[in-house]
Structure formats: structure tokens, C-alpha cells
Design an enzyme around this catalytic site. Structure first.
Site, PDB file in Angstrom:
ATOM      1  N   GLU A 265      -8.792   1.676  -1.832  1.00  0.00           N
ATOM      2  CA  GLU A 265      -8.826   0.450  -1.040  1.00  0.00           C
ATOM      3  C   GLU A 265      -7.381   0.103  -0.754  1.00  0.00           C
ATOM      4  O   GLU A 265      -6.605  -0.115  -1.682  1.00  0.00           O
ATOM      5  CB  GLU A 265      -9.501  -0.689  -1.809  1.00  0.00           C
ATOM      6  CG  GLU A 265     -10.930  -0.397  -2.230  1.00  0.00           C
ATOM      7  CD  GLU A 265     -11.857  -0.103  -1.080  1.00  0.00           C
ATOM      8  OE1 GLU A 265     -11.578  -0.516   0.058  1.00  0.00           O
ATOM      9  OE2 GLU A 265     -12.873   0.582  -1.313  1.00  0.00           O
ATOM     10  N   CYS A 302      -5.794  -8.752  -0.354  1.00  0.00           N
ATOM     11  CA  CYS A 302      -6.061  -7.677   0.603  1.00  0.00           C
ATOM     12  C   CYS A 302      -6.874  -8.209   1.772  1.00  0.00           C
ATOM     13  O   CYS A 302      -6.933  -7.583   2.825  1.00  0.00           O
ATOM     14  CB  CYS A 302      -6.783  -6.537  -0.081  1.00  0.00           C
ATOM     15  SG  CYS A 302      -8.089  -7.102  -1.152  1.00  0.00           S
TER      16      CYS A 302
HETATM   17  P1  NAP Z   1       1.117  -0.108  -4.815  1.00  0.00           P
HETATM   18  O1  NAP Z   1       2.568  -0.292  -4.762  1.00  0.00           O
HETATM   19  O2  NAP Z   1       0.514   0.850  -3.859  1.00  0.00           O
HETATM   20  O3  NAP Z   1       0.796   0.368  -6.320  1.00  0.00           O
HETATM   21  C1  NAP Z   1      -0.505   0.644  -6.799  1.00  0.00           C
HETATM   22  C2  NAP Z   1      -0.431   1.734  -7.865  1.00  0.00           C
HETATM   23  O4  NAP Z   1      -0.274   3.010  -7.245  1.00  0.00           O
HETATM   24  C3  NAP Z   1       0.735   1.604  -8.838  1.00  0.00           C
HETATM   25  O5  NAP Z   1       0.335   2.018 -10.118  1.00  0.00           O
HETATM   26  C4  NAP Z   1       1.749   2.577  -8.275  1.00  0.00           C
HETATM   27  O6  NAP Z   1       2.611   3.104  -9.253  1.00  0.00           O
HETATM   28  C5  NAP Z   1       0.868   3.690  -7.762  1.00  0.00           C
HETATM   29  N1  NAP Z   1       1.504   4.443  -6.688  1.00  0.00           N
HETATM   30  C6  NAP Z   1       2.031   3.916  -5.545  1.00  0.00           C
HETATM   31  N2  NAP Z   1       2.500   4.916  -4.779  1.00  0.00           N
HETATM   32  C7  NAP Z   1       2.250   6.077  -5.431  1.00  0.00           C
HETATM   33  C8  NAP Z   1       2.487   7.464  -5.135  1.00  0.00           C
HETATM   34  N3  NAP Z   1       3.083   7.845  -4.005  1.00  0.00           N
HETATM   35  N4  NAP Z   1       2.093   8.392  -6.031  1.00  0.00           N
HETATM   36  C9  NAP Z   1       1.511   8.034  -7.185  1.00  0.00           C
HETATM   37  N5  NAP Z   1       1.274   6.730  -7.529  1.00  0.00           N
HETATM   38  C10 NAP Z   1       1.621   5.774  -6.660  1.00  0.00           C
HETATM   39  O7  NAP Z   1       0.331  -1.476  -4.613  1.00  0.00           O
HETATM   40  P2  NAP Z   1       0.586  -2.940  -5.263  1.00  0.00           P
HETATM   41  O8  NAP Z   1       1.985  -3.335  -5.074  1.00  0.00           O
HETATM   42  O9  NAP Z   1       0.042  -3.030  -6.593  1.00  0.00           O
HETATM   43  O10 NAP Z   1      -0.400  -3.860  -4.399  1.00  0.00           O
HETATM   44  C11 NAP Z   1      -0.110  -4.364  -3.133  1.00  0.00           C
HETATM   45  C12 NAP Z   1      -0.957  -3.658  -2.065  1.00  0.00           C
HETATM   46  O11 NAP Z   1      -2.294  -3.459  -2.514  1.00  0.00           O
HETATM   47  C13 NAP Z   1      -1.095  -4.413  -0.784  1.00  0.00           C
HETATM   48  O12 NAP Z   1      -0.811  -3.566   0.281  1.00  0.00           O
HETATM   49  C14 NAP Z   1      -2.559  -4.850  -0.735  1.00  0.00           C
HETATM   50  O13 NAP Z   1      -3.107  -5.038   0.514  1.00  0.00           O
HETATM   51  C15 NAP Z   1      -3.202  -3.769  -1.476  1.00  0.00           C
HETATM   52  N6  NAP Z   1      -4.456  -4.205  -2.080  1.00  0.00           N
HETATM   53  C16 NAP Z   1      -5.629  -3.787  -1.564  1.00  0.00           C
HETATM   54  C17 NAP Z   1      -6.824  -4.210  -2.106  1.00  0.00           C
HETATM   55  C18 NAP Z   1      -8.114  -3.734  -1.525  1.00  0.00           C
HETATM   56  O14 NAP Z   1      -9.155  -3.944  -2.097  1.00  0.00           O
HETATM   57  N7  NAP Z   1      -8.094  -3.096  -0.397  1.00  0.00           N
HETATM   58  C19 NAP Z   1      -6.835  -5.044  -3.221  1.00  0.00           C
HETATM   59  C20 NAP Z   1      -5.639  -5.439  -3.749  1.00  0.00           C
HETATM   60  C21 NAP Z   1      -4.441  -4.991  -3.163  1.00  0.00           C
HETATM   61  P3  NAP Z   1       4.185   2.809  -9.250  1.00  0.00           P
HETATM   62  O15 NAP Z   1       4.334   1.345  -9.115  1.00  0.00           O
HETATM   63  O16 NAP Z   1       4.607   3.365 -10.560  1.00  0.00           O
HETATM   64  O17 NAP Z   1       4.740   3.533  -8.061  1.00  0.00           O
END
Ligand code: NAP
Length: 527
Positions: A265, A302
Site C-alpha cells: 500500500e 495515506c
Molecule cells: P517508507 O519510507 O517507504 O518506509 C517504510 C518501510 O520500508 C521502512 O521500514 C523502510 O526502511 C522500508 N524501505 C523503504 N525503502 C526501502 C527500500 N528501497 N528497500 C528496502 N526497504 C525499504 O515509508 P514511511 O516513511 O514509513 O511512510 C510514509 C509513506 O507511507 C507515505 O508515502 C504514505 O502515503 C505511505 N502510507 C501508505 C499507506 C497505505 O495504506 N497506502 C498507509 C500509511 C502510509 P528504512 O526506513 O530503513 O529505509
């Protein structure tokens, strides 16, 4: 109350990895919190081996045993009491009232999955009995149902530290379906992750579950997440977070020798359409409520409304901007989100076809405290430039100015995938609303009339997902009871004797399930 040890948890053992160190920061006070060390490939290997060993035992647990395990986890989360709320609040700054509500949602969804599993019908049992005398060929006895996939890797998001975190909806639904889970903890909230691991540890011990049914690997490296997704024992991935992260993980999973499903998501701009009569008769109420929705949780939902489409859009944008400028600024979850928001705002402000309506500096000395931002653009500019559909995660929205209803419909057609799409309309707008919904249901997982997208009810009829880039698989939901089916697959059993079948498919129907028996739903016993 458990003592925090700044460790990771692998199959019942607390371990101190030796990878790069990272430190969470209190976004309100800016104080640096406890330091953790990242797990690396060695720990990923240990967790995935233990998960595979646990999988054979855990998949044979009865539905009531799994339900009791989920209920015990919920109880143990409550046992953590105010410590959980206070420690999480230090790490995320979301405030105790919000976190109290989110804890209730998290334990509520665990208990809802427990009820679903205990009731049993989620396995979709289907039986076609044999017809040995059928001509020209005998028909075999065929029975199918959903069975667990095997070890699942879960990546939680930082903006819902409980409901989409270590024991959020992905972990709860994967465990409910009968799979071990390995969580890659979000580095913004390591102490919160650790507390949840303590709660699960106690639930494992109380219920005699295999140790490898759950592991928590703390870390802040891409290498750790990549190693988990690439591991041959991993059978599926649940991800909530950014499009950039989700897409990277989808690509890693697809490049494996045996590709696996990723239920991601990701980003969404959640368009809100306001039809002409709704604007004329209810515009002032809509603009007030929209401003609240944009600012809710400092825009870190989100489902935050990132685009508003209406006629006379510039007037509307000015009214929205005035309200938003008067509202107090919120605090973002972490520096990375603050910096990425600032660059998103700068990109919009410097776009030749976009106006920045607020009389404040975008570049803020305090990256944790962004302005509530409104931008305006024309329908044609929006249609022509896909970059204007990129999510700007925070309290920001782009108002799209249309000449008429036809142009609003053209904007709807130009949209890519979203979690939600909303239409505000009165009875006089009904034809326009019908036309818009016809397009929008092809673009979004949830369509809304005269409401706002923030606020995601957790119930069986919820669909929280959508076409790419909102989700990796539009048919999958990460909220509500159907989230469980993501982590299971159908197995068909041909001519197996009753004693070798799972109980859901046995002749006596011992669980009194509603089964599709020779094409008709009933709870009948087969004689
Ligand atoms: P994020 O930066 O994408 O991080 C999420 C997880 O994924 C973290 O554990 C991160 O680890 C890991 N990760 C990120 N890039 C990676 C890669 N290239 N390879 C491996 N692991 C990776 O997201 P966030 O800052 O927590 O949340 C903000 C985003 O989430 C917003 O864009 C929001 O819209 C979205 N969101 C969506 C929903 C939905 O239901 N659609 C719900 C909530 C949030 P590291 O930090 O160690 O890199």
C-alpha cells in the site's frame, strides 16, 4: 513492564546485531532517543530459517488455537499500559489521544481476525463430490480451500506506529491466515517495535506457539529489507509506506528466481471533486471540512486529500488557503518525511503552471513544522503533467481549476490509481456525479459521496487498496477482514480420504462451515 534493551528479537531470543547504528528522534522536542543497531544478512538468515521451521508447526494449529493466540497478543498489548503510549509518543509525537485511539484499533483488528478465524468461513471451502458413473468419464472428488502461504515479511509504515506497524494489520492478517511473520521494524519507532515484540513473546509462550512464528529485525538499511525479500523461505511481503520504497521492494521480489507476491500500500492523492451546485450551495461548509481533513495528523494519512477539482477553483483555493493559514502548524513524524515534504512543496512552488497561494516561506528553518499549504493549477496543466499527480506527504493540497463539468470529467479520466476518490454533489449535480463515479470506480479502491477520505473504518466491507501506484495489487485490501486472503492460496484436494483432509473439507463438517457443496452454499454434512 518489560525493560527496553535496544535489541532485536529472533525466534524467542533477544539479539544484539552489529550493523550500523541508528537513533530515533523525538519530533516535538528534537531530543535524540535510544540508539539501536541494524540487523544484517546474518540475522535475516536466522529469522527466515526459524520462520520456515515454525511454518510447518503453525499451519497445523487449529483455528481456535490461532484465534486464542491473536486474542492473547491483543491482551498483552493492553498489558503494556501507558508505557506503550508514552514511549511511542516520544518517538512519533502524534499525541496520547490519537495513540490511545490507534491502540484500540490495533487490538480491535487482532480480535476481529481472531473471530474471523474462529468462525472459519474465510477459508472459502468448496466441495464437488465424485460422480464415479459419469459418462464418458468419471468425475473425481474435488475439494478446495485457502491454505497458508508460508513465512511472510512485513514492512510497517511510520505514520501509523500501531495500526500499520510491527503488529498492525499486515502482521495480524498474516498470522491469522496461519503464517509466521518476520517484521522489518520501522527505524523511526524502534522502542515501540521492541515493546510489541515483548507482547508477542509473552503470547507465544502462553499459547505454546513455535518460537519462529514471529521475529522483529530492527534496522535502517535497504540491505536488510532486500535480504528479507530475497530470502528463498519468504513466500510473500506486506508493505505499507512510500511509493519509492514499495516499488523497490516489488522489483526485488519480481527479480527473484521464484518471484513472490508483494502486497504494497503506497502513495495516493485521493482526489476530491466538487460539482457546481454543491460548490454554490455548500461551498463554505465543504471548504471548512476539507481544511480539517488536509491538516488531520499533519497531513500524514495515506488518505489525505491531495487534490481538489472544481469549477471556480481559484476562488475555492483562496478560501481554503485563508483557513489553512490560520490553523496551527502540526509536527511531522521524522526528519526524512519533513525534508521530503519540503522538496515536494518546493517542486510545486517552482512549477511554471502552479501558483503557491500562502503568504509564508516554504523553506522553513524547522523542517519538522511545515506550513499548511495550498497550490492551484489549471485542469489542462494537471492533465498534461503526470508529475502533478505525485503524492506530497503532509498538509498540502493542489486545487485544480476547471472551466466546466466536461473538464472535470477529463481530469477524472487522467488520474492514475488511488486509494480513494470523492465527489461532493447535490441532487442537481446527480448526472455529473454519476458520470464521475463511473470513471472514478476504475481509478480508486473506495469511492465516497459528500464526505472526506481521511478516516478508514475497519470492517468487512472496507477496501483499502487501489490500482497502482496506490497499491501493488488492486484486488488486495490491507484493512478489513479480506486482508487475510492475501496471505493464503487455494489448494485443491482430489480423491483424498476423509482422514487426510483438513477439517474444513471433511464429510462431517466438524466446524459447521458454510461450504459450497456441489455449487450451493450450505452447512450440510456429506453422508
Ligand atoms: P517508507 O519510507 O517507504 O518506509 C517504510 C518501510 O520500508 C521502512 O521500514 C523502510 O526502511 C522500508 N524501505 C523503504 N525503502 C526501502 C527500500 N528501497 N528497500 C528496502 N526497504 C525499504 O515509508 P514511511 O516513511 O514509513 O511512510 C510514509 C509513506 O507511507 C507515505 O508515502 C504514505 O502515503 C505511505 N502510507 C501508505 C499507506 C497505505 O495504506 N497506502 C498507509 C500509511 C502510509 P528504512 O526506513 O530503513 O529505509
Amino acid at each position: 513492564m518489560p525493560q527496553l534493551s535496544q535489541q532485536s528479537y529472533i525466534a524467542g531470543r533477544w539479539v544484539s546485531p552489529t550493523g550500523p547504528e541508528f537513533t530515533a528522534q523525538n519530533p516535538v522536542t528534537k531530543a535524540m532517543l535510544a540508539t539501536y543497531a541494524s540487523c544484517q544478512e546474518t540475522e535475516a538468515e536466522q529469522a527466515m530459517q526459524a520462520a520456515a521451521t515454525a511454518a510447518t508447526v503453525y499451519r497445523s494449529k487449529t483455528k481456535d488455537e490461532i484465534a486464542l493466540f491473536l486474542n492473547t497478543i491483543a491482551d498483552q498489548i493492553e498489558e503494556l499500559g501507558s508505557t506503550l503510549l508514552e514511549i511511542c509518543n516520544e518517538e512519533c509525537g502524534l499525541g496520547l489521544p490519537r495513540l490511545t485511539g490507534e491502540r484500540g484499533r490495533t487490538t480491535g483488528q487482532l480480535r476481529a481476525f481472531a473471530e474471523l478465524v474462529s468462525e472459519g468461513n474465510w477459508v472459502q471451502a468448496s466441495i464437488d463430490t465424485a460422480q464415479p458413473k459419469r459418462e464418458p468419464l468419471a468425475k473425481p472428488d474435488l475439494r478446495k480451500m485457502l491454505r497458508p502461504l508460508g513465512p511472510v515479511v512485513v514492512f510497517g509504515a511510520s505514520n501509523f506506529p500501531f495500526a500499520f506497524g510491527t503488529i498492525g494489520g499486515d502482521t495480524a492478517s498474516a498470522l491469522a491466515a496461519g503464517n509466521p511473520v518476520v517484521v522489518k521494524g520501522h527505524p523511526s519507532q524502534p522502542a515501540t517495535n521492541e515493546l510489541f515484540a515483548h507482547a508477542i513473546d509473552k503470547a507465544i509462550a502462553k499459547n505454546g506457539m513455535p518460537a519462529g512464528v514471529f521475529s522483529l529485525l530492527q534496522g535502517n538499511t535497504i540491505e536488510l529489507g532486500t535480504a528479507l525479500v530475497q530470502h528463498p523461505n519468504t513466500q510473500a511481503v506486506g508493505f505499507t509506506g512510500s511509493l519509492k520504497g514499495g516499488r523497490a521492494i516489488m522489483d526485488v521480489a519480481a527479480a527473484r528466481p521464484s518471484p513472490i507476491p508483494v502486497f504494497a500500500e503506497m502513495g495516493s492523492i485521493n482526489p476530491v471533486f466538487i460539482a457546481s451546485d454543491a460548490l454554490a450551495t455548500q461551498g463554505s461548509t465543504i471548504v471548512e471540512n476539507l481544511a480539517d481533513s488536509v491538516c488531520m495528523g499533519t497531513g500524514q494519512f495515506c488518505t489525505s486529500p491531495g487534490v481538489v477539482i472544481t469549477v471556480k477553483g481559484t476562488d475555492f483555493a483562496n478560501a481554503l488557503s485563508k483557513i489553512l493559514t490560520d490553523k496551527p502548524r502540526g509536527v511531522v513524524l521524522n526528519k526524512r518525511i519533513g525534508e521530503s515534504l519540503q522538496s515536494g512543496l518546493q517542486a510545486l512552488a517552482s512549477h511554471a503552471e502552479v501558483s503557491w497561494l500562502s503568504d509564508v516561506n516554504i523553506v522553513n528553518e524547522d523542517v519538522f513544522s511545515p506550513p499548511n499549504a495550498v497550490f492551484a493549477t489549471s485542469a489542462q496543466a494537471f492533465i498534461n503533467d503526470p508529475s502533478l499527480q505525485e503524492e506530497v506527504f503532509g498538509p498540502a493540497t493542489l486545487v485544480v481549476d476547471c472551466d466546466n463539468a466536461n473538464q472535470m470529467a477529463a481530469v477524472a479520466k487522467s488520474l492514475s490509481g488511488n486509494l480513494t476518490a470523492t465527489v461532493h454533489a447535490t441532487e442537481k449535480d446527480v448526472d455529473q456525479a454519476a458520470e464521475l463515479f463511473n470513471v472514478l470506480e476504475q481509478k480508486a479502491g473506495r469511492v465516497i459521496m459528500n464526505g472526506f477520505p481521511t478516516g478508514v473504518e475497519v470492517c468487512p466491507s472496507q477496501h483499502h487498496g487501489g490500482p497502482y501506484p496506490a497499491g501493488s495489487q488492486a484486488s488486495a485490501t490491507s484493512v478489513g477482514s479480506d486482508a487475510i486472503v492475501r496471505f493464503a492460496r487455494f489448494v485443491s484436494y482430489q480423491n483424498l480420504p476423509d482422514a487426510l483432509l483438513p477439517s474444513a473439507l471433511q464429510n462431517s463438517n466438524p466446524d459447521t462451515l458454510m461450504r459450497k457443496l456441489n455449487g450451493r452454499f450450505n452447512t450440510e454434512v456429506i453422508s
